[in-house]
Scaffold this motif. Structure first.
Motif, PDB file in Angstrom:
ATOM      1  N   TYR A 258     -29.513 -18.251 -19.695  1.00 10.38           N
ATOM      2  CA  TYR A 258     -30.525 -17.341 -19.158  1.00 10.38           C
ATOM      3  C   TYR A 258     -29.901 -16.417 -18.134  1.00 10.38           C
ATOM      4  CZ  TYR A 258     -31.015 -20.563 -15.094  1.00 10.38           C
ATOM      5  OH  TYR A 258     -30.811 -21.337 -13.983  1.00 10.38           O
ATOM      6  N   TYR A 259     -30.626 -15.372 -17.768  1.00 12.33           N
ATOM      7  CA  TYR A 259     -30.116 -14.417 -16.784  1.00 12.33           C
ATOM      8  C   TYR A 259     -31.266 -13.874 -15.951  1.00 12.33           C
ATOM      9  CZ  TYR A 259     -31.517 -10.991 -20.390  1.00 12.33           C
ATOM     10  OH  TYR A 259     -32.218 -10.267 -21.318  1.00 12.33           O
ATOM     11  N   ILE A 260     -30.910 -13.365 -14.761  1.00  9.65           N
ATOM     12  CA  ILE A 260     -31.879 -12.758 -13.848  1.00  9.65           C
ATOM     13  C   ILE A 260     -31.460 -11.318 -13.608  1.00  9.65           C
ATOM     14  CG2 ILE A 260     -32.840 -12.808 -11.513  1.00  9.65           C
ATOM     15  CD1 ILE A 260     -32.259 -15.850 -11.506  1.00  9.65           C
TER      16      ILE A 260
ATOM     17  N   THR B  85     -27.873 -12.799  -9.939  1.00 11.18           N
ATOM     18  CA  THR B  85     -28.344 -11.665 -10.736  1.00 11.18           C
ATOM     19  C   THR B  85     -27.191 -11.040 -11.505  1.00 11.18           C
ATOM     20  OG1 THR B  85     -28.060 -10.186  -8.838  1.00 11.18           O
ATOM     21  CG2 THR B  85     -30.235 -11.149  -9.152  1.00 11.18           C
ATOM     22  N   GLY B  86     -27.450 -10.722 -12.759  1.00 11.16           N
ATOM     23  CA  GLY B  86     -26.460 -10.019 -13.567  1.00 11.16           C
ATOM     24  C   GLY B  86     -25.372 -10.885 -14.159  1.00 11.16           C
ATOM     25  N   ILE B  87     -25.512 -12.204 -14.106  1.00  8.91           N
ATOM     26  CA  ILE B  87     -24.528 -13.098 -14.706  1.00  8.91           C
ATOM     27  C   ILE B  87     -25.231 -14.026 -15.696  1.00  8.91           C
ATOM     28  CG2 ILE B  87     -23.081 -13.058 -12.636  1.00  8.91           C
ATOM     29  CD1 ILE B  87     -24.095 -15.909 -12.015  1.00  8.91           C
ATOM     30  N   THR B  88     -24.438 -14.729 -16.504  1.00  9.58           N
ATOM     31  CA  THR B  88     -24.997 -15.710 -17.429  1.00  9.58           C
ATOM     32  C   THR B  88     -25.121 -17.056 -16.717  1.00  9.58           C
ATOM     33  OG1 THR B  88     -24.011 -14.614 -19.351  1.00  9.58           O
ATOM     34  CG2 THR B  88     -24.685 -16.908 -19.622  1.00  9.58           C
ATOM     35  N   LEU B  89     -26.315 -17.625 -16.759  1.00  9.07           N
ATOM     36  CA  LEU B  89     -26.583 -18.936 -16.159  1.00  9.07           C
ATOM     37  C   LEU B  89     -26.803 -19.942 -17.279  1.00  9.07           C
ATOM     38  CD1 LEU B  89     -29.031 -17.455 -13.552  1.00  9.07           C
ATOM     39  CD2 LEU B  89     -26.833 -18.488 -12.970  1.00  9.07           C
ATOM     40  N   HIS B  90     -26.464 -21.190 -17.030  1.00 10.29           N
ATOM     41  CA  HIS B  90     -26.493 -22.212 -18.088  1.00 10.29           C
ATOM     42  C   HIS B  90     -27.463 -23.344 -17.737  1.00 10.29           C
ATOM     43  CE1 HIS B  90     -22.919 -20.192 -19.649  1.00 10.29           C
ATOM     44  NE2 HIS B  90     -22.417 -20.265 -18.426  1.00 10.29           N
TER      45      HIS B  90
END
Length: 289
Positions: free
Chosen positions: A63-65, A125-130
């Motif tokens: 997910y991402y923000i 913000t602006g990165i890929t989160l797992h």
């Protein structure tokens, strides 16, 4: 393809409630931005996400923000069906006192959440989160179900779930996982500040008692607490001011004095700078709730 009529209705709903959800099963979303914060969770398929000049690949469970006003786009890759769950929200959805907040870091540093943004390894913000353990996906699904059913209290349920989701995200990328806990000296300082926030507190008094130079103790406090000494004192004082504004009818100048500020102009300016509202505006908002 991307439906701009759907986007318009979606934005209208987010603007009216401060929150909206959208399930996107389309293969490509062209470059766009929102006057809200956006959290997007990939439930099925894989995609290429283009943001801040980078191309990031996301798979199920990622997910991402996206911050206020930041433009981004994505397109499906691979042969599988793509399903992305999008949550759009204004900070004011979490609390009406966050009305004037226009960025993710401001929101997380607000007194309500008080998660020091500088304690993070990277910006979320602006990165890929797992979603390594599935907790984020579970919260997203419960939010979607509540928004669809709209039973009594559904917005409060969503609000609580969204706060939990954000805190879990902060934990994932927090330096707290890799740095030692607070030293006894800093714990002693924090405890004293929280009990004596009304007093005229100065770092020099602690440096004399603890046997450290002022510059060394200042660095040590900032490293372990995540903010400077005086900023922490101000944060504790303003938390108490907010509680008094919400729960009492005391005049604002009396509240300022109660938390250690005799100069009402200084108190008003500090409150406005930290919360993007005047004390009077903050009280009015919470009296209306």
């Amino acid at each position: 393809m991307y439906s701009w009529s759907d986007e318009f209705l979606w934005f209208q709903q987010a603007h009216a409630l401060g929150f909206s959800v959208h399930s996107a099963g389309i293969d490509q979303v062209f470059e766009h931005g929102h006057k809200t914060l956006e959290l997007a969770y990939v439930e099925k398929g894989s995609l290429e996400h283009h943001i801040n000049g980078q191309t990031l690949v996301l798979n199920p469970g990622d997910y991402y923000i996206v911050d206020y006003g930041v433009t981004h786009s994505y397109k499906r890759i691979g042969s599988g069906k793509l399903l992305v769950q999008n949550l759009l929200f204004h900070p004011k959805f979490l609390d009406r006192s966050l009305e004037g907040i226009r960025s993710f870091d401001e929101m997380m540093n607000a007194y309500l959440l008080r998660f020091c943004y500088r304690s993070l390894n990277v910006s979320p913000t602006g990165i890929t989160l797992h979603d390594d353990d599935g907790q984020i996906g579970t919260l997203v699904k419960s939010i979607l179900a509540e928004f669809k059913a709209q039973n009594y209290g559904y917005l409060e349920f969503i609000r609580c779930s969204l706060v939990a989701l954000l805190i879990l995200t902060m934990r994932k990328i927090s330096k707290q996982d890799t740095t030692p806990t607070q030293s006894p000296e800093i714990r002693q300082m924090v405890s004293y500040i929280e009990s004596h926030y009304k007093d005229n507190l100065e770092l020099s008094q602690f440096s004399r008692e603890l046997g450290y130079s002022v510059p060394h103790l200042s660095r040590k406090f900032s490293q372990e607490v995540g903010m400077g000494f005086m900023e922490y004192v101000q944060t504790i004082r303003l938390e108490h001011a907010c509680r008094l504004l919400q729960s009492t009818d005391l005049p604002i100048n009396r509240i300022a004095a109660e938390i250690g500020y005799e100069n009402i102009k200084h108190f008003n300016a500090l409150f406005k700078r930290k919360l993007s509202l005047t004390p009077r505006e903050f009280r009015k908002i919470h009296k209306q709730q």
